[in-house]
Design an enzyme around this catalytic site. Structure first.
Site, PDB file in Angstrom:
ATOM      1  N   LYS A   1      18.263  22.608 139.216  1.00  0.00           N
ATOM      2  CA  LYS A   1      19.518  22.048 139.700  1.00  0.00           C
ATOM      3  C   LYS A   1      20.257  23.066 140.530  1.00  0.00           C
ATOM      4  O   LYS A   1      20.370  24.217 140.093  1.00  0.00           O
ATOM      5  CB  LYS A   1      20.352  21.677 138.468  1.00  0.00           C
TER       6      LYS A   1
ATOM      7  N   TYR B   1      22.550  10.034 141.445  1.00  0.00           N
ATOM      8  CA  TYR B   1      23.590   9.001 141.492  1.00  0.00           C
ATOM      9  C   TYR B   1      23.118   7.797 142.294  1.00  0.00           C
ATOM     10  O   TYR B   1      23.755   6.757 142.280  1.00  0.00           O
ATOM     11  CB  TYR B   1      24.882   9.600 142.076  1.00  0.00           C
TER      12      TYR B   1
ATOM     13  N   ARG C   1      32.723  18.084 139.834  1.00  0.00           N
ATOM     14  CA  ARG C   1      33.904  18.656 139.173  1.00  0.00           C
ATOM     15  C   ARG C   1      35.128  17.800 139.460  1.00  0.00           C
ATOM     16  O   ARG C   1      36.025  17.709 138.628  1.00  0.00           O
ATOM     17  CB  ARG C   1      34.077  20.117 139.599  1.00  0.00           C
TER      18      ARG C   1
ATOM     19  N   LYS D   1      19.506  26.586 136.600  1.00  0.00           N
ATOM     20  CA  LYS D   1      20.747  26.006 137.089  1.00  0.00           C
ATOM     21  C   LYS D   1      21.487  27.081 137.868  1.00  0.00           C
ATOM     22  O   LYS D   1      21.845  28.121 137.324  1.00  0.00           O
ATOM     23  CB  LYS D   1      21.601  25.500 135.929  1.00  0.00           C
TER      24      LYS D   1
ATOM     25  N   LYS E   1      31.206  30.486 138.243  1.00  0.00           N
ATOM     26  CA  LYS E   1      30.283  30.509 137.101  1.00  0.00           C
ATOM     27  C   LYS E   1      29.133  31.491 137.319  1.00  0.00           C
ATOM     28  O   LYS E   1      28.073  31.362 136.713  1.00  0.00           O
ATOM     29  CB  LYS E   1      29.770  29.084 136.844  1.00  0.00           C
TER      30      LYS E   1
HETATM   31  C1  PBG Z   1      28.416  20.986 133.520  1.00  0.00           C
HETATM   32  C2  PBG Z   1      27.640  20.321 134.569  1.00  0.00           C
HETATM   33  C3  PBG Z   1      27.816  20.416 135.951  1.00  0.00           C
HETATM   34  C4  PBG Z   1      26.941  19.495 136.527  1.00  0.00           C
HETATM   35  C5  PBG Z   1      26.233  18.884 135.484  1.00  0.00           C
HETATM   36  N1  PBG Z   1      26.674  19.421 134.283  1.00  0.00           N
HETATM   37  C6  PBG Z   1      28.768  21.190 136.789  1.00  0.00           C
HETATM   38  C7  PBG Z   1      28.916  22.623 136.663  1.00  0.00           C
HETATM   39  O1  PBG Z   1      28.082  23.329 136.096  1.00  0.00           O
HETATM   40  O2  PBG Z   1      29.943  23.095 137.143  1.00  0.00           O
HETATM   41  C8  PBG Z   1      26.826  19.210 137.995  1.00  0.00           C
HETATM   42  C9  PBG Z   1      26.258  17.900 138.380  1.00  0.00           C
HETATM   43  C10 PBG Z   1      26.529  17.484 139.777  1.00  0.00           C
HETATM   44  O3  PBG Z   1      27.074  18.222 140.623  1.00  0.00           O
HETATM   45  O4  PBG Z   1      26.177  16.334 140.082  1.00  0.00           O
HETATM   46  N2  PBG Z   1      27.945  22.126 132.937  1.00  0.00           N
END
Ligand code: PBG
Length: 353
Positions: free
Chosen positions: A276, A341, A232, A222, A245
């Site tokens: 991701k 989505y 967000r 990730k 992050k």
């Molecule tokens: C939370 C999380 C995030 C996403 C999925 N779980 C956002 C982040 O890490 O800030 C992002 C999913 C998306 O952008 O569709 N930990």
């Protein structure tokens, strides 16, 4: 020299190339790749990848209230749904043949705290929605994120000490979060927090509590990505997030590191791994699938969805076609499935064609 299986060795030598079995292959004009592309039936015969509704995981945003459907402005056609409407969406998933929905909460800002304790409330939105969906549609898989960001006042996935995200202390909380979600009916736990060691700790806790069959889909690679912006907005953490992050999510510059992440997650007991964002990271999907051969998923994240939808709404792209083409790209890279989505729309498209 041996005679080629294709006939004249001389011809093959002139035109170069060699097949997988080591024999020279003929070039043009003997070989004309367009022959296999000439009609729909030939194209279908030689298609190397196929897309099915079984490849889809549909992320849903859940909010308070009854019969609420609040559009997310940066994600056209995506709404935050109250639990009753999330159950209706789950019913749609079942009827479309989508195997899993993934639940994300929009937590009331008043319930967000420094330590994200609402994440441990067995009656929070995700748990309430899991129970309701499981009761109405026991045959549908439910996936829940494990991370604190929808619940913390600072928008980070873990506990903060000054500006530091605490690793081991956060894991203790994530374990509790995973357990209450499983108690509420969650089938797949998706740790998305990127703390080191969390997969093993959660696996041990699940086993100790008798949850031997809970599936762990690790958010393995990730990345600290700007493509999460619209998500967000949807969960209401874009305004709360302090800083970024980068001390826990991966650097977009790295790919070898993704192999190490995957190795650890698999050792620690992940059943499935995930990459991701999706499309900008297809090289990582391919690399992990080739290296480990475990079920590998990709998350076509909110920003990817927003880009395609915005271009389609402007008439700059054919939305339906880029949607399907993007899925084929994931399949070609080796993904076993995609969180997207577009899931219901893709399923409708597949069920039509
Ligand atoms: C939370 C999380 C995030 C996403 C999925 N779980 C956002 C982040 O890490 O800030 C992002 C999913 C998306 O952008 O569709 N930990």
């Amino acid at each position: 020299m041996d005679k080629s299986v294709f006939g004249s060795t001389k011809h093959a030598q002139e035109t170069g190339g060699s097949s997988r079995i080591g024999s020279p292959v003929p070039g043009f004009p003997t070989t004309r790749l367009r022959r296999n592309r000439q009609a729909d039936w030939t194209r279908r015969m030689v298609a190397e990848n196929t897309l099915s509704t079984n490849d889809l995981i549909w992320p849903l945003f859940v909010c308070d209230g009854e019969n609420v459907r609040t559009p997310v402005p940066s994600m056209p056609d995506v709404d935050r749904l109250s639990v009753d409407n999330a159950v209706a969406a789950a019913e749609r998933a079942v009827s479309l043949g989508i195997p899993v929905v993934a639940l994300f909460p929009y937590t009331d800002p008043d319930l967000r705290s420094e330590d994200g304790r609402e994440g441990l409330n067995p009656d929070n939105l995700v748990c309430t929605a899991s129970r309701a969906i499981k009761q109405a549609h026991p045959e549908l898989g439910i996936m829940c994120d494990v991370a604190l960001d929808p619940y913390t006042s600072h928008g980070h996935d873990g506990l903060l000490d000054g500006e530091t995200i605490l690793n081991d202390e956060t894991i203790e909380v994530l374990i509790e979060q995973a357990l209450i979600q499983v108690d509420a009916g969650c089938d797949i736990i998706g740790p998305s927090d990127m703390m080191d060691g969390r997969v093993g700790a959660i696996r041990t806790a699940l086993d100790e509590n008798g949850h031997l069959n809970t599936v762990l889909m690790a958010y393995t690679a990730k990345y600290a990505s700007a493509f999460y912006g619209p998500f967000r907005d949807a969960v209401g953490s874009s305004t709360t997030l302090i800083g970024d992050k980068r001390t826990y999510q991966m650097n977009p510059a790295n790919s070898d590191e993704a192999l190490r992440e995957a190795m650890l997650d698999i050792q620690e007991g992940a059943d499935m791994i995930m990459v991701k964002p999706g499309m900008p990271y297809l090289d990582i999907v391919a690399k992990l699938k080739q290296a480990f051969g475990v079920p590998t998923f990709a998350y076509q994240v909110s920003g990817e969805y927003a880009m395609l939808m915005a271009a389609a709404q402007n008439g700059w792209l054919d939305g339906e076609r880029v949607m399907i083409e993007s899925m084929m790209a994931f399949k070609r890279a080796g993904a076993d499935g995609v969180l997207t989505y577009f899931a219901p729309r893709i399923a409708e498209h597949l069920n039509r064609t």
